[in-house]
Design a protein around this motif. Structure first.
Motif, PDB file in Angstrom:
ATOM      1  N   ALA A 178       0.822  -1.214   0.000  1.00  0.00           N
ATOM      2  CA  ALA A 178       0.000   0.000   0.000  1.00  0.00           C
ATOM      3  C   ALA A 178       0.858   1.266   0.000  1.00  0.00           C
ATOM      4  O   ALA A 178       0.406   2.329  -0.437  1.00  0.00           O
ATOM      5  CB  ALA A 178      -0.932  -0.001   1.210  1.00  0.00           C
ATOM      6  N   ILE A 179       2.102   1.154   0.458  1.00  0.00           N
ATOM      7  CA  ILE A 179       2.947   2.348   0.537  1.00  0.00           C
ATOM      8  C   ILE A 179       3.256   2.908  -0.860  1.00  0.00           C
ATOM      9  O   ILE A 179       3.561   4.091  -1.011  1.00  0.00           O
ATOM     10  CB  ILE A 179       4.246   2.062   1.341  1.00  0.00           C
ATOM     11  N   LEU A 180       3.131   2.048  -1.878  1.00  0.00           N
ATOM     12  CA  LEU A 180       3.343   2.532  -3.244  1.00  0.00           C
ATOM     13  C   LEU A 180       2.235   3.490  -3.668  1.00  0.00           C
ATOM     14  O   LEU A 180       2.297   4.104  -4.722  1.00  0.00           O
ATOM     15  CB  LEU A 180       3.446   1.352  -4.219  1.00  0.00           C
ATOM     16  N   ASN A 181       1.203   3.613  -2.827  1.00  0.00           N
ATOM     17  CA  ASN A 181       0.142   4.588  -3.088  1.00  0.00           C
ATOM     18  C   ASN A 181       0.442   5.946  -2.473  1.00  0.00           C
ATOM     19  O   ASN A 181      -0.421   6.830  -2.479  1.00  0.00           O
ATOM     20  CB  ASN A 181      -1.193   4.076  -2.539  1.00  0.00           C
ATOM     21  N   PHE A 182       1.646   6.119  -1.929  1.00  0.00           N
ATOM     22  CA  PHE A 182       1.996   7.437  -1.377  1.00  0.00           C
ATOM     23  C   PHE A 182       1.746   8.512  -2.451  1.00  0.00           C
ATOM     24  O   PHE A 182       2.156   8.359  -3.604  1.00  0.00           O
ATOM     25  CB  PHE A 182       3.469   7.451  -0.938  1.00  0.00           C
ATOM     26  N   GLY A 183       1.063   9.572  -2.049  1.00  0.00           N
ATOM     27  CA  GLY A 183       0.760  10.673  -2.971  1.00  0.00           C
ATOM     28  C   GLY A 183      -0.464  10.419  -3.833  1.00  0.00           C
ATOM     29  O   GLY A 183      -0.989  11.329  -4.476  1.00  0.00           O
ATOM     30  N   HIS A 184      -0.910   9.151  -3.860  1.00  0.00           N
ATOM     31  CA  HIS A 184      -1.923   8.762  -4.845  1.00  0.00           C
ATOM     32  C   HIS A 184      -3.365   9.000  -4.402  1.00  0.00           C
ATOM     33  O   HIS A 184      -4.251   9.066  -5.248  1.00  0.00           O
ATOM     34  CB  HIS A 184      -1.735   7.308  -5.259  1.00  0.00           C
ATOM     35  N   THR A 185      -3.636   9.103  -3.092  1.00  0.00           N
ATOM     36  CA  THR A 185      -5.022   9.385  -2.701  1.00  0.00           C
ATOM     37  C   THR A 185      -5.396  10.763  -3.244  1.00  0.00           C
ATOM     38  O   THR A 185      -6.434  10.938  -3.898  1.00  0.00           O
ATOM     39  CB  THR A 185      -5.183   9.338  -1.166  1.00  0.00           C
ATOM     40  N   ILE A 186      -4.523  11.722  -3.011  1.00  0.00           N
ATOM     41  CA  ILE A 186      -4.804  13.077  -3.498  1.00  0.00           C
ATOM     42  C   ILE A 186      -4.620  13.151  -5.021  1.00  0.00           C
ATOM     43  O   ILE A 186      -5.377  13.825  -5.721  1.00  0.00           O
ATOM     44  CB  ILE A 186      -3.954  14.108  -2.735  1.00  0.00           C
ATOM     45  N   ALA A 187      -3.628  12.413  -5.556  1.00  0.00           N
ATOM     46  CA  ALA A 187      -3.423  12.427  -7.015  1.00  0.00           C
ATOM     47  C   ALA A 187      -4.671  11.923  -7.737  1.00  0.00           C
ATOM     48  O   ALA A 187      -5.142  12.560  -8.689  1.00  0.00           O
ATOM     49  CB  ALA A 187      -2.225  11.557  -7.393  1.00  0.00           C
ATOM     50  N   HIS A 188      -5.192  10.794  -7.297  1.00  0.00           N
ATOM     51  CA  HIS A 188      -6.385  10.258  -7.963  1.00  0.00           C
ATOM     52  C   HIS A 188      -7.565  11.214  -7.816  1.00  0.00           C
ATOM     53  O   HIS A 188      -8.342  11.399  -8.756  1.00  0.00           O
ATOM     54  CB  HIS A 188      -6.738   8.876  -7.403  1.00  0.00           C
ATOM     55  N   ALA A 189      -7.689  11.835  -6.644  1.00  0.00           N
ATOM     56  CA  ALA A 189      -8.769  12.809  -6.439  1.00  0.00           C
ATOM     57  C   ALA A 189      -8.616  13.968  -7.429  1.00  0.00           C
ATOM     58  O   ALA A 189      -9.598  14.458  -8.004  1.00  0.00           O
ATOM     59  CB  ALA A 189      -8.741  13.330  -4.999  1.00  0.00           C
TER      60      ALA A 189
END
Ligand SMILES: NC(=O)c1ccc[n+]([C@@H]2O[C@H](COP(=O)([O-])OP(=O)(O)OC[C@H]3O[C@@H](n4cnc5c(N)ncnc54)[C@H](O)[C@@H]3O)[C@@H](O)[C@H]2O)c1
Ligand SMILES: [Zn+2]
Length: 370
Positions: free
Chosen positions: A237-248
Motif C-alpha cells: 500500500a505504501i506505493l500509493n503514497f501521494g496517490h489518494t490526493i493524485a487520484h482525487a
C-alpha cells in the motif's frame, strides 16, 4: 501469480525489442499475439513489433485504441475485447500491451477478462510504465465514480523494458515517469531520492547511463515491495503514497491533469498532511518538493482544484475503509510510516486534509536554501 507461479520475467535491455519474437517464444509461447497500442505508439513501436513477430513466422495482429486516459474506461475495455474476438484470439492467445501505463492497465485488464483470462506480456514504452505501471500485475480501468475502480491482479509472463523506445517519448511524459521514481525513493530509499534530484538534468536529457540506472533502481525497489506483499494486504500500500490526493485530482479535473503531475502534487500534499498530524518528520514535504522541482514537475498547489472538492473526490479512493479516506504516509524521506496498529495506511479526517491543502495553497513550502 501467472500460470508459471511467478510475477513475470523482467528483461531490461536496450534493443531488446529487436529480439521480441524469440523473447515471446521463450517466455510467453502462444498461438496468436494481439499487440495492443494507442494511436501514438502504434505507428512508432506497435507496428514494428507485429512485423517482427510475423517475420519470425508468428501470428500477430495490431489492436489500436485512442491515446489518453479517456480510453481506460468500460467503453475502451469493450473496444479492446471486441477487437480480440474479431481478430480471432483464442484461449491460447496472448495480449502484448505495448504502451504507457494507460495501455498496460487497459490491455492488461482485457487480458485478465477475455476468455476468462489469457496470457499477458507488458512492453512499457513510457518511462512511467517502465519504472512502475508495467510491473507488479495490477490492471484496471476507471469508472465514472473513481479512478482504477474496476480491475484485476493479472501478472504478465514477461515484461520487456527497452529504453531505446524512450527516444520518441515527449519530454513532459519523461518527467511524469520521474514522479513515480521520486515516489520509490520517498517510500523506500532516501539516497535514491537524492540521486534522482542530482541526476535530474541528465535524466531529462535522456543520458543512457542515468536513464538505465533509474530504470534499474526503480524496478529493484518496486519489485522488492511487490515480492514481499504481492496482493497488497500490507506493505505494498505504501506505493500509493501521494496517490489518494493524485487520484482525487485526476477525477476532480476530469483527467485534465496528467497522472505523473497529479502524483507530484499529491506527494507534496500528503507529506504535508503527515507533518501536520505528527507522523512525518518536519521538512519532508520540502525535500520531496525539491526533488520534483529538479525533475521539472509542477508542485504549485494553486493549480489544483479547491481543497473541499479534492477531499470530496478522495472519498471514492479504493483504500477507503468504513467511510474514512486513507493515506499512505512517510515517517521521513526513504521510510514509510505504519500506524500504531501496524497498518500501512492512515485514516485522516477530511477537515484535517482540507485545512492542510488550504494552507499549502496560501503558502507552498519554500524551496530549501531560501
Ligand atoms: N498498474 C499500475 O501499477 C500503475 C502504476 C502507475 C500508474 N498506472 C497508470 O498509468 C497511467 C499513466 O501512464 P502513462 O503516464 O504512461 O500514460 P499514457 O499511457 O497515456 O502515456 C503517456 C503518453 O505518452 C505516449 N507514449 C507512450 N510511450 C511513447 C513513446 N515511446 N513514444 C511516444 N509517445 C509515447 C502515449 O501515447 C500517451 O500519449 C495512469 O492511468 C495510471 O493510473 C498504473
Ligand atoms: Zn502512479
Amino acid at each position: 501469480m501467472n500460470p508459471e507461479g511467478s510475477w513475470g520475467e523482467v528483461v531490461i535491455e536496450r534493443g531488446a525489442l529487436g529480439r521480441i519474437a524469440s523473447l515471446l517464444s521463450a517466455h510467453a509461447p502462444a498461438a496468436h499475439y494481439a499487440v495492443v497500442a494507442d494511436s501514438n505508439v502504434a505507428p512508432l513501436h506497435g507496428r514494428p513489433v507485429v512485423a517482427r513477430l510475423e517475420a519470425a513466422g508468428l501470428r500477430a495482429d495490431l489492436v489500436t485504441v485512442a491515446a489518453g486516459e479517456g480510453s481506460k474506461t468500460p467503453a475502451g475495455w469493450a473496444e479492446v475485447v471486441e477487437s480480440l474476438a474479431r481478430v480471432g484470439l483464442g484461449r491460447d492467445g496472448c495480449v502484448v500491451a505495448a504502451g504507457g501505463g494507460v495501455i498496460g492497465d487497459l490491455a492488461g485488464f482485457a487480458a485478465a477478462t477475455y476468455a476468462r483470462g489469457i496470457s499477458l506480456v507488458q512492453v512499457p514504452t513510457s518511462l512511467l510504465a517502465m519504472v512502475d505501471a508495467a510491473l507488479g500485475g495490477k490492471t484496471a480501468i476507471d469508472l465514472a465514480a473513481g479512478k482504477n475502480l474496476a480491475g484485476a491482479f493479472h501478472p504478465p509472463r514477461l515484461v520487456v523494458v527497452d529504453a531505446l523506445v524512450l527516444d520518441t517519448l515527449p519530454r513532459e511524459e519523461l518527467a511524469d515517469g520521474l514522479a513515480e521514481a521520486v515516489k520509490h525513493g520517498a517510500v523506500a530509499d532516501a539516497s535514491y531520492l537524492k540521486w534522482i534530484e542530482g541526476q535530474a538534468p541528465a535524466l531529462l536529457d535522456r543520458e543512457p547511463a542515468a536513464v538505465d540506472a533509474l530504470v534499474a533502481g526503480s524496478i529493484r525497489i518496486k519489485m522488492g515491495i511487490v515480492d514481499r506483499d504481492p496482493w497488497e494486504s500490507g506493505e505494498r500500500a505504501i506505493l500509493n503514497f501521494g496517490h489518494t490526493i493524485a487520484h482525487a485530482m485526476e477525477v476532480a479535473t476530469g483527467y485534465a491533469v496528467r497522472h505523473g503531475h497529479a502524483v507530484a502534487l499529491g506527494m507534496v500534499a500528503e507529506a504535508a498532511v503527515g507533518e501536520e498530524i505528527g507522523v512525518t518528520r518536519a521538512g519532508t514535504a520540502r525535500q520531496i518538493r525539491d526533488a520534483l522541482v529538479a525533475c521539472g514537475l509542477p508542485v504549485d498547489p494553486t493549480r489544483a482544484p479547491p481543497p473541499a472538492e479534492l477531499v470530496r473526490a478522495a472519498r471514492t479512493d479504493k483504500k477507503s475503509r468504513a467511510g474514512a479516506t486513507r493515506y499512505a504516509l512517510l515517517k521521513e524521506a526513504g521510510t514509510a510510516a505504519t500506524t500504531a496498529a501496524g497498518d500501512w495506511t492512515h485514516a485522516i479526517p477530511d477537515d484535517v486534509v482540507t485545512a492542510v491543502l488550504g494552507r499549502l495553497r496560501a503558502a507552498p513550502p519554500a524551496p530549501s536554501g531560501v
